[in-house]
Write a protein that holds these residues in place. Sequence first.
Motif, PDB file in Angstrom:
ATOM      1  N   THR A  22       0.834  -1.267  -0.053  1.00 16.16           N
ATOM      2  CA  THR A  22      -0.002  -0.090   0.041  1.00 16.16           C
ATOM      3  C   THR A  22       0.852   1.226   0.056  1.00 16.16           C
ATOM      4  O   THR A  22       0.545   2.265  -0.424  1.00 16.16           O
ATOM      5  N   GLY A  23       2.185   1.191   0.432  1.00 15.34           N
ATOM      6  CA  GLY A  23       2.670   2.314   0.558  1.00 15.34           C
ATOM      7  C   GLY A  23       2.541   3.352   1.758  1.00 15.34           C
ATOM      8  O   GLY A  23       3.128   4.115   2.037  1.00 15.34           O
ATOM      9  N   ILE A  24       1.832   2.512   2.678  1.00 11.07           N
ATOM     10  CA  ILE A  24       1.250   3.274   3.938  1.00 11.07           C
ATOM     11  C   ILE A  24       2.453   3.176   4.901  1.00 11.07           C
ATOM     12  O   ILE A  24       3.065   1.910   4.982  1.00 11.07           O
ATOM     13  N   LYS A  25       2.615   4.036   5.517  1.00 16.07           N
ATOM     14  CA  LYS A  25       4.089   4.161   6.764  1.00 16.07           C
ATOM     15  C   LYS A  25       3.297   3.770   8.223  1.00 16.07           C
ATOM     16  O   LYS A  25       2.018   3.694   8.283  1.00 16.07           O
ATOM     17  N   ARG A  26       4.146   3.457   8.979  1.00 16.39           N
ATOM     18  CA  ARG A  26       3.660   3.093  10.278  1.00 16.39           C
ATOM     19  C   ARG A  26       2.889   3.962  10.900  1.00 16.39           C
ATOM     20  O   ARG A  26       1.720   3.463  11.398  1.00 16.39           O
ATOM     21  N   PHE A  27       2.860   5.379  10.856  1.00 17.20           N
ATOM     22  CA  PHE A  27       2.111   6.331  11.515  1.00 17.20           C
ATOM     23  C   PHE A  27       0.755   6.266  11.107  1.00 17.20           C
ATOM     24  O   PHE A  27      -0.375   6.145  11.666  1.00 17.20           O
ATOM     25  N   ALA A  28       0.589   6.254   9.795  1.00 16.34           N
ATOM     26  CA  ALA A  28      -0.803   5.972   8.983  1.00 16.34           C
ATOM     27  C   ALA A  28      -1.361   4.635   9.391  1.00 16.34           C
ATOM     28  O   ALA A  28      -2.804   4.892   9.793  1.00 16.34           O
ATOM     29  N   ARG A  34      -6.565   2.590  14.925  1.00 17.56           N
ATOM     30  CA  ARG A  34      -7.146   3.217  15.997  1.00 17.56           C
ATOM     31  C   ARG A  34      -8.684   3.764  15.587  1.00 17.56           C
ATOM     32  O   ARG A  34      -9.398   3.842  16.186  1.00 17.56           O
ATOM     33  N   ASN A  35      -8.970   3.936  14.010  1.00 13.56           N
ATOM     34  CA  ASN A  35      -9.992   4.074  13.437  1.00 13.56           C
ATOM     35  C   ASN A  35     -10.694   3.266  13.054  1.00 13.56           C
ATOM     36  O   ASN A  35     -11.708   3.255  12.359  1.00 13.56           O
TER      37      ASN A  35
END
Length: 65
Positions: A22-28, A34-35
């Motif tokens: 996905t290219g999503i980083k850890r924070f995202a 959490r969501n």
Amino acid sequence: MENHGEIDQGKVYTIERFMEVTGIKRFALDTARRNGLKVRKVGRRCFIYGQDFIDHLLTPGTVKS
């Protein structure tokens, strides 16, 4: 945003592979969890089911533009 790959609704991804695809980083990813993004844990490993990610994206209010 660079296109890394596609999420297959019928596949299960490790956290590491999910982030690669996905290219999503850890924070995202942590924010998505959490969501309401479902992450399943087996032993010490965490997995994301492709359909759960798609459902998360389609849930109103979980993705902000």
